[in-house]
Design a protein around this motif. Structure first.
Motif, PDB file in Angstrom:
ATOM      1  N   GLN A 145      68.670  36.457  10.789  1.00 13.72           N
ATOM      2  CA  GLN A 145      69.483  37.397  10.012  1.00 13.72           C
ATOM      3  C   GLN A 145      70.579  37.969  10.903  1.00 13.72           C
ATOM      4  O   GLN A 145      70.383  38.187  12.098  1.00 13.72           O
ATOM      5  CB  GLN A 145      68.602  38.538   9.486  1.00 13.72           C
ATOM      6  CG  GLN A 145      69.369  39.628   8.759  1.00 13.72           C
ATOM      7  CD  GLN A 145      68.513  40.852   8.460  1.00 13.72           C
ATOM      8  OE1 GLN A 145      67.311  40.842   8.685  1.00 13.72           O
ATOM      9  NE2 GLN A 145      69.129  41.907   7.969  1.00 13.72           N
ATOM     10  N   ASP A 146      71.767  38.161  10.303  1.00 14.14           N
ATOM     11  CA  ASP A 146      72.813  38.897  11.001  1.00 14.14           C
ATOM     12  C   ASP A 146      73.274  40.046  10.110  1.00 14.14           C
ATOM     13  O   ASP A 146      72.561  40.437   9.182  1.00 14.14           O
ATOM     14  CB  ASP A 146      73.970  37.979  11.411  1.00 14.14           C
ATOM     15  CG  ASP A 146      74.637  37.295  10.214  1.00 14.14           C
ATOM     16  OD1 ASP A 146      74.504  37.812   9.083  1.00 14.14           O
ATOM     17  OD2 ASP A 146      75.300  36.254  10.409  1.00 14.14           O
ATOM     18  N   VAL A 152      68.542  30.644   5.564  1.00 16.05           N
ATOM     19  CA  VAL A 152      67.313  30.110   4.978  1.00 16.05           C
ATOM     20  C   VAL A 152      67.267  28.598   5.157  1.00 16.05           C
ATOM     21  O   VAL A 152      68.184  27.884   4.744  1.00 16.05           O
ATOM     22  CB  VAL A 152      67.229  30.463   3.476  1.00 16.05           C
ATOM     23  CG1 VAL A 152      65.920  29.950   2.881  1.00 16.05           C
ATOM     24  CG2 VAL A 152      67.341  31.977   3.276  1.00 16.05           C
ATOM     25  N   ASP A 153      66.198  28.114   5.765  1.00 16.54           N
ATOM     26  CA  ASP A 153      66.024  26.674   5.993  1.00 16.54           C
ATOM     27  C   ASP A 153      65.475  26.031   4.721  1.00 16.54           C
ATOM     28  O   ASP A 153      64.390  26.374   4.252  1.00 16.54           O
ATOM     29  CB  ASP A 153      65.054  26.464   7.160  1.00 16.54           C
ATOM     30  CG  ASP A 153      64.846  24.985   7.468  1.00 16.54           C
ATOM     31  OD1 ASP A 153      65.636  24.158   6.967  1.00 16.54           O
ATOM     32  OD2 ASP A 153      63.890  24.662   8.205  1.00 16.54           O
ATOM     33  N   LEU A 154      66.255  25.084   4.165  1.00 15.96           N
ATOM     34  CA  LEU A 154      65.829  24.380   2.960  1.00 15.96           C
ATOM     35  C   LEU A 154      65.326  22.969   3.279  1.00 15.96           C
ATOM     36  O   LEU A 154      65.160  22.144   2.379  1.00 15.96           O
ATOM     37  CB  LEU A 154      66.987  24.288   1.959  1.00 15.96           C
ATOM     38  CG  LEU A 154      67.556  25.611   1.451  1.00 15.96           C
ATOM     39  CD1 LEU A 154      68.658  25.365   0.440  1.00 15.96           C
ATOM     40  CD2 LEU A 154      66.466  26.488   0.841  1.00 15.96           C
ATOM     41  N   GLY A 155      65.094  22.694   4.554  1.00 14.53           N
ATOM     42  CA  GLY A 155      64.616  21.378   4.957  1.00 14.53           C
ATOM     43  C   GLY A 155      65.705  20.580   5.645  1.00 14.53           C
ATOM     44  O   GLY A 155      65.763  20.504   6.875  1.00 14.53           O
ATOM     45  N   LYS A 156      66.611  19.998   4.865  1.00 16.29           N
ATOM     46  CA  LYS A 156      67.688  19.192   5.436  1.00 16.29           C
ATOM     47  C   LYS A 156      68.947  20.006   5.722  1.00 16.29           C
ATOM     48  O   LYS A 156      69.868  19.515   6.374  1.00 16.29           O
ATOM     49  CB  LYS A 156      68.043  18.052   4.471  1.00 16.29           C
ATOM     50  CG  LYS A 156      66.945  17.015   4.305  1.00 16.29           C
ATOM     51  CD  LYS A 156      67.402  15.885   3.395  1.00 16.29           C
ATOM     52  CE  LYS A 156      66.343  14.818   3.254  1.00 16.29           C
ATOM     53  NZ  LYS A 156      66.783  13.715   2.357  1.00 16.29           N
ATOM     54  N   VAL A 157      68.990  21.222   5.230  1.00 16.61           N
ATOM     55  CA  VAL A 157      70.197  22.028   5.381  1.00 16.61           C
ATOM     56  C   VAL A 157      69.817  23.502   5.441  1.00 16.61           C
ATOM     57  O   VAL A 157      68.749  23.899   4.951  1.00 16.61           O
ATOM     58  CB  VAL A 157      71.173  21.764   4.201  1.00 16.61           C
ATOM     59  CG1 VAL A 157      70.585  22.286   2.908  1.00 16.61           C
ATOM     60  CG2 VAL A 157      72.544  22.353   4.462  1.00 16.61           C
TER      61      VAL A 157
END
Length: 383
Positions: A145-146, A152-157
């Motif tokens: 967080q900034d 948020v990691d969605l897997g591939k991106v």
């Protein structure tokens, strides 16, 4: 470059879905720039990479003229006929000018081009995957967080969840799982950018579509949503099958369906009301949990004038006007609420044909309200 290089391109084509021919064409274009840069050449050249052996050759392209004025770009007819007797004035002759150490340059350039194209192709595939999921729900893991975003990691991106799109009642920490609504998918120079939201009304709509089979199957339709994220929401539902209760379907057995959604939204209160084509009935339903005495519709000004029992006035308006405000958003009508006493003082009367609290379905059965504090508020209003 050799046959092993061609085999590698074919493997990339199988695994990444990037055409071998497209890669070779990109390598050839890059090699032209590399040749001109490394050998200070201003002549027109063509680079050919064999599709079978990987052999690289450079050809200078020269226009055939009677008397050349620039030997880098032109060649005489006599000289061209030594290459091919069939050449004529105006034709383009190609002369091989492959440098002795060009293989090393070609290998480096090919590696850079292939790496770049793989990266672009992967970004393109990720973009195509998520652009089709725009306005849908995804689940990811909070990474950091900034001052402006959760990442948020969605897997591939990695997607971004702006702090302004997070409910006031929630806060996430590292490795928290979060379910969010995709509001926008954009192409950028650094790859696809995916914007998420936890406050968008679409999140509530999609949660009901996922939780309620009747909505997913199209039997029950979610007509409209009004939301003040983190505090209270209202949804209007309609059943295409007269035998299916739209409100009951959304509630579920023992309230399990709606409770699951309330839990996902960190306790956000939800009113489920029955949609109606009759604006009088719809406005009355939308003011749930308050009972309504009458509704008078001003079609021209899009205003609904509502009369409620005296003890229900504070409940109809809601805390800081929240209930009336959400009802107005839900119905797209401006709602003017008065108690019976206020209406009598202003000389208002029950309009002919207006819906009345004597109608059980109109006043009570058309809406379900999920708020543990509702009964307490109603008791206080009576007192």
């Amino acid at each position: 470059m050799n046959t092993e290089f061609i085999d590698a391109l074919e493997q990339i084509e199988r695994e990444k879905g990037i055409s071998k021919d497209l890669l070779i064409e990109a390598i050839e274009a890059a090699l032209i720039s590399g040749y001109k840069r490394n050998f200070n050449s201003a002549q027109n050249v063509r680079v050919d990479v064999s599709r079978h052996t990987g052999l690289v050759k450079v050809y200078a392209r020269k226009t055939i003229v009677e008397e050349p004025t620039d030997p880098r770009l032109e060649i005489s007819l006599d000289a061209a006929e030594q290459i091919d007797p069939g050449f004529q004035i105006g034709d383009i002759a190609e002369i091989e000018v492959t440098p002795r150490d060009f293989g090393r340059i070609a290998a480096q350039t090919a590696k850079q081009v292939v790496t770049q194209r793989i990266r672009e192709a992967e970004r393109g595939m990720i973009y195509n995957t998520f652009v089709d999921r725009e306005y849908d729900i995804v689940t990811g893991v909070v990474q950091r967080q900034d001052n402006r975003f959760y990442y948020v990691d969605l897997g591939k991106v990695e997607a971004v969840l702006p702090l302004t799109e997070v409910m006031p009642t929630e806060k996430f920490t590292h490795n928290d799982r979060v379910k969010a609504y995709i509001t926008k998918v954009e192409k950028t120079t650094k790859g696809p950018q995916i914007m998420l939201s936890r406050t968008h009304p679409g999140l509530l709509k999609r949660l009901f579509e996922l939780e309620v089979p009747e909505i997913y199957e199209g039997v029950v339709e979610l007509k409209s949503v009004a939301r003040e994220a983190g505090y209270r929401s209202k949804i209007a539902v309609f059943s295409r099958n007269p035998e299916v209760d739209p409100v009951g379907s959304c509630v579920g057995p023992r309230g399990m369906r709606v409770q699951a959604i309330v839990g996902e939204l960190k306790g956000e209160k939800i009113d489920i009301v029955k949609w109606s084509e009759d604006p009088k009935e719809f406005v009355a339903n939308a003011l749930s949990p308050s009972k309504v005495v009458s509704v008078d519709i001003d079609e021209e000004n899009k205003v609904a004038r509502v009369i409620v029992p005296d003890y229900q006035l504070s409940l109809a308006i809601g805390k800081e006007g929240q209930n009336a405000r959400l009802a107005a958003k839900l119905t797209s009508w401006k709602i003017d609420i008065k108690s019976e006493t206020q209406a009598g003082e202003d000389g208002d009367v029950l309009p002919q044909g207006a819906a009345s609290s004597d109608d059980e379905h109109f006043a009570e059965d058309s809406a379900t309200h999920y708020d543990a504090e509702a009964s307490e508020v109603e008791e206080e209003a009576r007192d």
